[in-house]
Scaffold this motif. Structure first.
Motif, PDB file in Angstrom:
ATOM      1  N   ARG A  20     -26.485  24.264  29.487  1.00  0.00           N
ATOM      2  CA  ARG A  20     -25.089  23.850  29.516  1.00  0.00           C
ATOM      3  C   ARG A  20     -24.999  22.357  29.768  1.00  0.00           C
ATOM      4  O   ARG A  20     -25.912  21.727  30.257  1.00  0.00           O
ATOM      5  CB  ARG A  20     -24.372  24.581  30.657  1.00  0.00           C
ATOM      6  CG  ARG A  20     -24.383  26.070  30.492  1.00  0.00           C
ATOM      7  CD  ARG A  20     -23.860  26.779  31.711  1.00  0.00           C
ATOM      8  NE  ARG A  20     -22.856  26.020  32.443  1.00  0.00           N
ATOM      9  CZ  ARG A  20     -22.287  26.415  33.557  1.00  0.00           C
ATOM     10  NH1 ARG A  20     -22.619  27.564  34.083  1.00  0.00           N
ATOM     11  NH2 ARG A  20     -21.391  25.680  34.168  1.00  0.00           N
ATOM     12  N   GLY A  21     -23.862  21.799  29.396  1.00  0.00           N
ATOM     13  CA  GLY A  21     -23.584  20.420  29.746  1.00  0.00           C
ATOM     14  C   GLY A  21     -23.979  19.401  28.691  1.00  0.00           C
ATOM     15  O   GLY A  21     -24.608  19.705  27.683  1.00  0.00           O
ATOM     16  N   PHE A  22     -23.592  18.187  28.959  1.00  0.00           N
ATOM     17  CA  PHE A  22     -23.768  17.065  28.033  1.00  0.00           C
ATOM     18  C   PHE A  22     -25.230  16.807  27.695  1.00  0.00           C
ATOM     19  O   PHE A  22     -25.582  16.607  26.537  1.00  0.00           O
ATOM     20  CB  PHE A  22     -23.137  15.819  28.677  1.00  0.00           C
ATOM     21  CG  PHE A  22     -22.976  14.667  27.749  1.00  0.00           C
ATOM     22  CD1 PHE A  22     -21.970  14.658  26.809  1.00  0.00           C
ATOM     23  CD2 PHE A  22     -23.816  13.579  27.828  1.00  0.00           C
ATOM     24  CE1 PHE A  22     -21.798  13.579  25.952  1.00  0.00           C
ATOM     25  CE2 PHE A  22     -23.663  12.495  26.989  1.00  0.00           C
ATOM     26  CZ  PHE A  22     -22.649  12.501  26.044  1.00  0.00           C
ATOM     27  N   ALA A  23     -26.094  16.835  28.695  1.00  0.00           N
ATOM     28  CA  ALA A  23     -27.507  16.518  28.485  1.00  0.00           C
ATOM     29  C   ALA A  23     -28.213  17.528  27.589  1.00  0.00           C
ATOM     30  O   ALA A  23     -29.195  17.188  26.939  1.00  0.00           O
ATOM     31  CB  ALA A  23     -28.236  16.411  29.820  1.00  0.00           C
ATOM     32  N   ASP A  26     -27.204  18.200  21.385  1.00  0.00           N
ATOM     33  CA  ASP A  26     -28.022  17.389  20.489  1.00  0.00           C
ATOM     34  C   ASP A  26     -27.480  15.954  20.499  1.00  0.00           C
ATOM     35  O   ASP A  26     -26.288  15.728  20.771  1.00  0.00           O
ATOM     36  CB  ASP A  26     -28.044  17.968  19.068  1.00  0.00           C
ATOM     37  CG  ASP A  26     -26.706  17.862  18.374  1.00  0.00           C
ATOM     38  OD1 ASP A  26     -26.514  16.906  17.604  1.00  0.00           O
ATOM     39  OD2 ASP A  26     -25.844  18.735  18.618  1.00  0.00           O
ATOM     40  N   PRO A  27     -28.323  14.960  20.231  1.00  0.00           N
ATOM     41  CA  PRO A  27     -27.920  13.552  20.316  1.00  0.00           C
ATOM     42  C   PRO A  27     -26.718  13.196  19.442  1.00  0.00           C
ATOM     43  O   PRO A  27     -25.882  12.376  19.838  1.00  0.00           O
ATOM     44  CB  PRO A  27     -29.163  12.800  19.859  1.00  0.00           C
ATOM     45  CG  PRO A  27     -30.293  13.712  20.168  1.00  0.00           C
ATOM     46  CD  PRO A  27     -29.755  15.099  19.948  1.00  0.00           C
ATOM     47  N   GLY A  28     -26.582  13.810  18.286  1.00  0.00           N
ATOM     48  CA  GLY A  28     -25.432  13.519  17.422  1.00  0.00           C
ATOM     49  C   GLY A  28     -24.116  13.899  18.074  1.00  0.00           C
ATOM     50  O   GLY A  28     -23.137  13.152  18.015  1.00  0.00           O
ATOM     51  N   ARG A  29     -24.102  15.054  18.697  1.00  0.00           N
ATOM     52  CA  ARG A  29     -22.885  15.521  19.379  1.00  0.00           C
ATOM     53  C   ARG A  29     -22.596  14.645  20.601  1.00  0.00           C
ATOM     54  O   ARG A  29     -21.439  14.327  20.883  1.00  0.00           O
ATOM     55  CB  ARG A  29     -23.043  16.989  19.800  1.00  0.00           C
ATOM     56  CG  ARG A  29     -21.829  17.560  20.471  1.00  0.00           C
ATOM     57  CD  ARG A  29     -20.651  17.715  19.508  1.00  0.00           C
ATOM     58  NE  ARG A  29     -19.522  18.297  20.223  1.00  0.00           N
ATOM     59  CZ  ARG A  29     -18.295  17.793  20.214  1.00  0.00           C
ATOM     60  NH1 ARG A  29     -18.004  16.739  19.492  1.00  0.00           N
ATOM     61  NH2 ARG A  29     -17.341  18.367  20.903  1.00  0.00           N
ATOM     62  N   GLN A  30     -23.631  14.226  21.309  1.00  0.00           N
ATOM     63  CA  GLN A  30     -23.439  13.321  22.451  1.00  0.00           C
ATOM     64  C   GLN A  30     -22.790  12.017  21.984  1.00  0.00           C
ATOM     65  O   GLN A  30     -21.873  11.506  22.622  1.00  0.00           O
ATOM     66  CB  GLN A  30     -24.779  13.010  23.124  1.00  0.00           C
ATOM     67  CG  GLN A  30     -25.347  14.152  23.918  1.00  0.00           C
ATOM     68  CD  GLN A  30     -26.668  13.796  24.562  1.00  0.00           C
ATOM     69  OE1 GLN A  30     -27.260  12.764  24.277  1.00  0.00           O
ATOM     70  NE2 GLN A  30     -27.140  14.667  25.426  1.00  0.00           N
TER      71      GLN A  30
END
Length: 109
Positions: A20-23, A26-30
């Protein structure tokens, strides 16, 4: 009566990392989410805008960190010349608008 929370905390989490969570995204979604936040901050007027000194310091820190990690690009002399030429062209070569480049004559009115 004991809570069942403790038993559920580690469920499906044998490696100790959360799904769960931001980390965990995947990098694109971040990047998408970070971009939205930056746009919102600029619209709201709360975004930090670097002055030239702050930008210079931030770039210097990034370059030093990249060199320490071994991920910095090392320019060869040809690449350095090309980069310098592009920068000079983009900046107008330090000339005032309407001032001809070195070796160019001014047109007569």
């Amino acid at each position: 009566m004991a809570s069942n929370k403790q038993g559920k905390q580690g469920a499906g989490n044998a490696g100790g990392t959360s799904q769960r969570g931001f980390a965990s995204m995947d990098p694109g979604r971040q990047r998408e989410i970070a971009s939205q936040g930056g746009k919102a901050a600029h619209e709201k007027g709360t975004a930090h805008e670097f002055n030239s000194q702050e930008a210079r310091e931030a770039g210097s820190k990034g370059g030093k960190a990249a060199h320490e990690k071994g991920t910095a690009h090392e320019f060869n002399s040809q690449e350095a010349r090309e980069a310098g030429r592009k920068g000079g062209q983009a900046s107008g070569g330090g000339r005032s608008p309407g001032t001809p480049a070195a070796g160019q004559a001014r047109g007569k009115p």
